[in-house]
Design a protein around this motif. Sequence first.
Motif, PDB file in Angstrom:
ATOM      1  N   ALA A  30      50.695  39.641  32.962  1.00  0.00           N
ATOM      2  CA  ALA A  30      50.984  39.058  31.655  1.00  0.00           C
ATOM      3  C   ALA A  30      51.852  37.827  31.727  1.00  0.00           C
ATOM      4  O   ALA A  30      52.195  37.264  30.720  1.00  0.00           O
ATOM      5  CB  ALA A  30      51.642  40.103  30.764  1.00  0.00           C
ATOM      6  N   GLY A  31      52.223  37.373  32.906  1.00  0.00           N
ATOM      7  CA  GLY A  31      52.965  36.118  33.019  1.00  0.00           C
ATOM      8  C   GLY A  31      54.448  36.339  33.168  1.00  0.00           C
ATOM      9  O   GLY A  31      54.911  37.321  33.709  1.00  0.00           O
ATOM     10  N   ALA A  57      52.552  29.585  41.927  1.00  0.00           N
ATOM     11  CA  ALA A  57      53.001  30.368  40.774  1.00  0.00           C
ATOM     12  C   ALA A  57      52.676  31.837  41.001  1.00  0.00           C
ATOM     13  O   ALA A  57      51.547  32.178  41.371  1.00  0.00           O
ATOM     14  CB  ALA A  57      52.314  29.881  39.508  1.00  0.00           C
ATOM     15  N   PRO A  58      53.650  32.730  40.782  1.00  0.00           N
ATOM     16  CA  PRO A  58      53.360  34.165  40.873  1.00  0.00           C
ATOM     17  C   PRO A  58      52.355  34.566  39.801  1.00  0.00           C
ATOM     18  O   PRO A  58      52.459  34.141  38.654  1.00  0.00           O
ATOM     19  CB  PRO A  58      54.708  34.828  40.628  1.00  0.00           C
ATOM     20  CG  PRO A  58      55.715  33.772  40.922  1.00  0.00           C
ATOM     21  CD  PRO A  58      55.064  32.482  40.561  1.00  0.00           C
ATOM     22  N   VAL A  59      51.375  35.378  40.199  1.00  0.00           N
ATOM     23  CA  VAL A  59      50.317  35.750  39.276  1.00  0.00           C
ATOM     24  C   VAL A  59      50.440  37.206  38.857  1.00  0.00           C
ATOM     25  O   VAL A  59      50.401  37.518  37.673  1.00  0.00           O
ATOM     26  CB  VAL A  59      48.932  35.494  39.924  1.00  0.00           C
ATOM     27  CG1 VAL A  59      47.823  35.892  38.989  1.00  0.00           C
ATOM     28  CG2 VAL A  59      48.795  34.051  40.316  1.00  0.00           C
ATOM     29  N   ARG A  60      50.579  38.100  39.816  1.00  0.00           N
ATOM     30  CA  ARG A  60      50.644  39.531  39.488  1.00  0.00           C
ATOM     31  C   ARG A  60      51.356  40.283  40.605  1.00  0.00           C
ATOM     32  O   ARG A  60      51.487  39.782  41.713  1.00  0.00           O
ATOM     33  CB  ARG A  60      49.246  40.088  39.271  1.00  0.00           C
ATOM     34  CG  ARG A  60      48.395  40.068  40.521  1.00  0.00           C
ATOM     35  CD  ARG A  60      46.990  40.592  40.241  1.00  0.00           C
ATOM     36  NE  ARG A  60      46.088  40.153  41.270  1.00  0.00           N
ATOM     37  CZ  ARG A  60      45.418  39.023  41.280  1.00  0.00           C
ATOM     38  NH1 ARG A  60      45.570  38.181  40.289  1.00  0.00           N
ATOM     39  NH2 ARG A  60      44.617  38.706  42.269  1.00  0.00           N
ATOM     40  N   ARG A  61      51.794  41.490  40.275  1.00  0.00           N
ATOM     41  CA  ARG A  61      52.419  42.374  41.256  1.00  0.00           C
ATOM     42  C   ARG A  61      51.639  43.664  41.270  1.00  0.00           C
ATOM     43  O   ARG A  61      51.358  44.250  40.221  1.00  0.00           O
ATOM     44  CB  ARG A  61      53.874  42.646  40.900  1.00  0.00           C
ATOM     45  CG  ARG A  61      54.610  43.427  41.986  1.00  0.00           C
ATOM     46  CD  ARG A  61      56.040  43.688  41.614  1.00  0.00           C
ATOM     47  NE  ARG A  61      56.178  44.611  40.513  1.00  0.00           N
ATOM     48  CZ  ARG A  61      56.192  45.938  40.642  1.00  0.00           C
ATOM     49  NH1 ARG A  61      56.084  46.487  41.814  1.00  0.00           N
ATOM     50  NH2 ARG A  61      56.318  46.701  39.576  1.00  0.00           N
ATOM     51  N   GLY A  65      53.962  46.896  45.033  1.00  0.00           N
ATOM     52  CA  GLY A  65      55.053  45.931  45.050  1.00  0.00           C
ATOM     53  C   GLY A  65      54.720  44.620  45.734  1.00  0.00           C
ATOM     54  O   GLY A  65      55.605  43.823  46.015  1.00  0.00           O
ATOM     55  N   VAL A  66      53.431  44.361  45.991  1.00  0.00           N
ATOM     56  CA  VAL A  66      53.031  43.105  46.626  1.00  0.00           C
ATOM     57  C   VAL A  66      52.784  42.076  45.527  1.00  0.00           C
ATOM     58  O   VAL A  66      51.957  42.277  44.642  1.00  0.00           O
ATOM     59  CB  VAL A  66      51.765  43.293  47.490  1.00  0.00           C
ATOM     60  CG1 VAL A  66      51.324  41.968  48.088  1.00  0.00           C
ATOM     61  CG2 VAL A  66      52.036  44.313  48.587  1.00  0.00           C
ATOM     62  N   LEU A  67      53.531  40.979  45.604  1.00  0.00           N
ATOM     63  CA  LEU A  67      53.424  39.911  44.614  1.00  0.00           C
ATOM     64  C   LEU A  67      52.385  38.910  45.094  1.00  0.00           C
ATOM     65  O   LEU A  67      52.498  38.363  46.186  1.00  0.00           O
ATOM     66  CB  LEU A  67      54.780  39.214  44.436  1.00  0.00           C
ATOM     67  CG  LEU A  67      54.848  38.127  43.382  1.00  0.00           C
ATOM     68  CD1 LEU A  67      54.706  38.724  41.990  1.00  0.00           C
ATOM     69  CD2 LEU A  67      56.170  37.375  43.493  1.00  0.00           C
ATOM     70  N   THR A  68      51.347  38.688  44.282  1.00  0.00           N
ATOM     71  CA  THR A  68      50.317  37.699  44.609  1.00  0.00           C
ATOM     72  C   THR A  68      50.733  36.376  44.002  1.00  0.00           C
ATOM     73  O   THR A  68      51.059  36.292  42.818  1.00  0.00           O
ATOM     74  CB  THR A  68      48.947  38.124  44.056  1.00  0.00           C
ATOM     75  OG1 THR A  68      48.600  39.378  44.633  1.00  0.00           O
ATOM     76  CG2 THR A  68      47.881  37.102  44.395  1.00  0.00           C
ATOM     77  N   VAL A  69      50.729  35.343  44.838  1.00  0.00           N
ATOM     78  CA  VAL A  69      51.148  34.006  44.417  1.00  0.00           C
ATOM     79  C   VAL A  69      49.963  33.071  44.565  1.00  0.00           C
ATOM     80  O   VAL A  69      49.367  32.974  45.640  1.00  0.00           O
ATOM     81  CB  VAL A  69      52.338  33.513  45.277  1.00  0.00           C
ATOM     82  CG1 VAL A  69      52.750  32.114  44.862  1.00  0.00           C
ATOM     83  CG2 VAL A  69      53.506  34.473  45.166  1.00  0.00           C
ATOM     84  N   ALA A  70      49.605  32.377  43.475  1.00  0.00           N
ATOM     85  CA  ALA A  70      48.521  31.402  43.498  1.00  0.00           C
ATOM     86  C   ALA A  70      49.085  30.068  43.968  1.00  0.00           C
ATOM     87  O   ALA A  70      50.137  29.629  43.503  1.00  0.00           O
ATOM     88  CB  ALA A  70      47.912  31.264  42.118  1.00  0.00           C
ATOM     89  N   CYS A  71      48.383  29.418  44.900  1.00  0.00           N
ATOM     90  CA  CYS A  71      48.823  28.129  45.453  1.00  0.00           C
ATOM     91  C   CYS A  71      47.789  27.061  45.119  1.00  0.00           C
ATOM     92  O   CYS A  71      46.607  27.345  45.004  1.00  0.00           O
ATOM     93  CB  CYS A  71      48.987  28.233  46.966  1.00  0.00           C
ATOM     94  SG  CYS A  71      50.205  29.457  47.450  1.00  0.00           S
ATOM     95  N   SER A  72      48.240  25.822  44.992  1.00  0.00           N
ATOM     96  CA  SER A  72      47.347  24.734  44.605  1.00  0.00           C
ATOM     97  C   SER A  72      46.445  24.262  45.741  1.00  0.00           C
ATOM     98  O   SER A  72      45.439  23.626  45.489  1.00  0.00           O
ATOM     99  CB  SER A  72      48.154  23.551  44.077  1.00  0.00           C
ATOM    100  OG  SER A  72      48.989  23.033  45.089  1.00  0.00           O
ATOM    101  N   SER A  73      46.787  24.571  46.984  1.00  0.00           N
ATOM    102  CA  SER A  73      45.947  24.159  48.116  1.00  0.00           C
ATOM    103  C   SER A  73      46.148  25.130  49.271  1.00  0.00           C
ATOM    104  O   SER A  73      47.115  25.900  49.309  1.00  0.00           O
ATOM    105  CB  SER A  73      46.300  22.741  48.566  1.00  0.00           C
ATOM    106  OG  SER A  73      47.594  22.721  49.132  1.00  0.00           O
TER     107      SER A  73
END
Length: 169
Positions: A30-31, A57-61, A65-73
């Motif tokens: 949810a951001g 930017a963090p997207v979801r956990r 407890g693993v935090l998925t982070v979206a990267c631009s490249s």
Amino acid sequence: MAERPRRRRRRKDPLSAADVVRRYRRGPAAGAGPGPAGAAAAAWAEVVGAAAAAHSAPVRRSRAGVLTVACSSAAWAHELTARREELTARLAATCPEAGVAGLRFAVADHVPGAAPPPPAPPTPPPPPTAGDRAHGTVAAAGVEDPRLRELVARAAAAAARRRRAAEHD
């Protein structure tokens, strides 16, 4: 040999759009709102620094407890993956309520890259020379109003200067 009747797969009834939105708002994706993923997203820029935060930017956990982070490249995903242990420790120290046990980096097209630097301000043209001013005075000779004549002379002198500068470039 007798044929067996074909098994039918039962599907769930379709959900209304309101139910889908309600599920999304409740979920961990949810951001940056309240909740574990939101706490991690709020502290993300402080943990990784401004340059890396502009490209990720963090997207979801996950429940684990693993935090998925979206990267631009892919380059940013690789860079942050190399710093995974350090970033996990810093994130756990900065916001323990997020419950982040690990980090996962993925390339996503919805993460904007850093904004390009602002363009350099244009250099002002050099002031008109005495010859340009004389040209402006000749061009404005037929104007009766003195204030308007002065403005027309200045505009003609500036135009002559710009035209001469363009010829030299």
